[in-house]
Enzyme design. Structure first.
Site, PDB file in Angstrom:
ATOM      1  N   ALA A  28      15.677  -2.583 -49.177  1.00  0.00           N
ATOM      2  CA  ALA A  28      14.894  -3.807 -49.810  1.00  0.00           C
ATOM      3  C   ALA A  28      13.383  -3.150 -50.102  1.00  0.00           C
ATOM      4  CB  ALA A  28      14.675  -4.807 -48.758  1.00  0.00           C
ATOM      5  N   PRO A  29      12.978  -3.343 -51.254  1.00  0.00           N
ATOM      6  CA  PRO A  29      13.196  -4.397 -52.031  1.00  0.00           C
ATOM      7  C   PRO A  29      14.327  -4.014 -53.272  1.00  0.00           C
ATOM      8  CG  PRO A  29      11.209  -3.352 -53.046  1.00  0.00           C
ATOM      9  CD  PRO A  29      11.660  -2.839 -51.435  1.00  0.00           C
ATOM     10  N   CYS A  69       7.441   7.178 -46.952  1.00  0.00           N
ATOM     11  CA  CYS A  69       6.164   7.148 -47.667  1.00  0.00           C
ATOM     12  C   CYS A  69       4.922   7.280 -46.626  1.00  0.00           C
ATOM     13  CB  CYS A  69       6.131   5.838 -48.449  1.00  0.00           C
ATOM     14  SG  CYS A  69       6.347   4.238 -47.498  1.00  0.00           S
TER      15      CYS A  69
END
Length: 508
Positions: free
Chosen positions: A291-292, A438
């Site tokens: 997700a997403p 990230c």
């Protein structure tokens, strides 16, 4: 009569400082001290992290659009984006360059041409109110307004922090993002836009608050055109509230609802992940934390929508949304599952079934139609994409960072190891796995590579011919291994988000 309302603290984006707790700052600074050899031993530990935090206030100069090859082509997307951005010359006074990325075959980039409007953008970056060279004053009966720091030439609104970060990425403002506004705002009026800076743990601003009663801390984002009257901001639950004209920092094209199904906005490092995994038509692939769904649909695009992709997330709500997104992208080879990937390894090897058989025999939930699959057997997948939950300390733009302690950061690494321990048995011998985050935190990046190599001798780190920097030194990796991973630094000349990517092959 109530107590007097405190004056707000109103900042320019230039004056905004992204603060970390001392503990988190020290934790990160020691990882990056090697980059500042010209500084004293004490200052170099802080200098590079301070530069990263400064860069994180703005978006990368290049907007990246990843083409969905299932439903479009690079040529078609380039042409349509050029047509779209050409109209922005009149609306935003910006002229954009649209072109193909030099190494990533399905990536289109957009960058603002240097011109007079960029000078104005730089001016806004240094201002806490819109430039007012003509000294306009639409508040002659509110003499204390200027003392509080609000503009005298424009009415103003305050949006939520996450909405503000989206504005700095080029988004317009929907009514649900507006928290506070001046009285008297009319349709098509040019207004000043600010973002509230309070943390997620602080009490939020009540929606509909009059700007005269706002007493928080906020930052000036730019100028936009109101799409409705003030009363409609707070009476409606959906709809466009403000169309941005000019934003602080690097100009960003507004691409809301543009080329839906043909492309999606995706940061360059994120685009590198699917290219690193290099999926082939007909293969069986697992995306453990999808997700997403951007990276998942990229896999489907690269393998011509031929094969099987199992896409997992433990949040059922997220997976229902991801399923709808997959359908909009025409990615019919993806099977969405509400499944906690850390618990997805089935131990009973006596009744081994392939993922295709598991999916074919699964029943669907009456409530939302997602298949009921409890997990998969060892050696089931040709390739695995592992992009686990992380501290997200590389995301741009950021107006505030909530991380409070290094102990808090260590919990992410512990959680990530649980995904790794499940992923590697699920991978077929000879199969490929990517690991990505990230964040700029080496404890979740280079240290995780060291964990994989030391705990799982069957996993071999392999090089990637992709953009990016080598891994951080002094984290246990050899010089050769540092060259194999890809690290993305927000203040490097590549001007990207903070990100990390490693690629492994499981020995036969």
């Amino acid at each position: 009569m109530g107590p007097p309302i405190e004056s707000p603290e109103i900042l320019s984006l230039n004056n905004l400082k992204i603060n970390l707790s001392q503990d988190v700052h020290n934790h990160l600074a020691t990882q990056y001290s090697v980059f500042d050899e010209t500084s004293s031993s004490t200052s170099r530990e802080y200098h590079h992290i301070s530069k990263i935090l400064e860069c994180m206030k703005t978006s990368p100069a290049e907007t990246c659009c990843r083409v969905n090859l299932i439903q479009s082509s690079v040529e078609e997307v380039v042409e349509e984006l050029r047509n779209h951005t050409s109209k922005m010359i009149d609306n935003q006074n910006h002229d954009y360059i649209v072109g193909r990325h030099e190494t990533l075959k399905d990536l289109v980039t957009i960058r603002s041409k240097p011109n007079q409007s960029n000078t104005t953008d730089a001016m806004i970056y240094n201002c806490s109110v819109p430039p007012n060279p003509e000294c306009n004053n639409i508040f002659p009966n509110w003499p204390t307004r200027a003392e509080k720091g609000w503009p005298m030439s424009h009415r103003a609104i305050v949006v939520g922090r996450f909405c503000g970060e989206a504005v700095l990425r080029g988004a317009n403002i929907f009514v649900r993002g507006i928290l506070s506004a001046d009285a008297g705002i009319t349709d098509e009026e040019e207004i000043a836009v600010y973002a509230d800076l309070r943390s997620s743990s602080e009490k939020s601003v009540p929606r509909g608050l009059m700007l005269a009663n706002y007493s928080g801390r906020c930052v000036f984002l730019g100028v936009g055109k109101s799409c409705c009257k003030r009363s409609e901001y707070f009476a409606q639950s959906a709809g466009l509230g403000v169309s941005m004209i000019q934003i602080s920092g690097t100009p960003q094209p507004s691409l809301n609802s543009i080329l839906v199904g043909k492309m999606m906005l995706q940061n360059l490092p994120s685009v590198c992940v699917a290219h690193a995994l290099d999926p082939k038509p007909g293969e069986v692939i697992l995306d453990m934390c999808c997700a997403p769904g951007g990276k998942t649909t990229h896999l489907a695009s690269l393998m011509n929508n031929e094969g099987l992709i199992i896409a997992c997330d433990k949040s059922r709500k997220k997976m229902v949304g991801a399923r709808d997104f997959f359908q909009s992208m025409g990615a019919t080879c993806i099977i969405p599952l509400a499944l906690d990937s850390t618990k997805s390894l089935l131990e009973d090897g006596q009744s081994w079934k392939s993922p295709k058989d598991m999916v074919a025999s699964a029943s669907s939930a009456n409530k939302d139609g997602l298949l009921n699959v409890k997990g998969f057997y060892a050696n089931s997948f040709d390739r695995i994409l592992l992009d686990p939950p992380c501290s997200a300390l590389g995301l741009r733009p950021k107006l505030h960072i909530d991380a409070q302690s290094s102990q808090e950061l260590s919990k992410f690494a512990e959680y990530q190891r649980r995904f790794v321990r499940t992923a590697i048995p699920l991978l077929k011998p000879g199969g490929t796995m990517t690991y990505s985050t990230c964040t700029i935190n080496a404890s979740e990046n280079e240290d995780m590579v060291m964990f994989i190599l030391s705990e799982f001798p069957s996993m071999k780190l392999v090089p990637m011919e992709l953009p990016g920097l080598p891994g951080l030194p002094d984290r246990g990796l050899t010089d050769e291994e540092c060259q194999m991973v890809r690290r993305f630094d927000p203040c490097d000349e590549g001007d990207t988000m903070g990100f990390f990517l490693a690629k492994f092959v499981k020995s036969s």
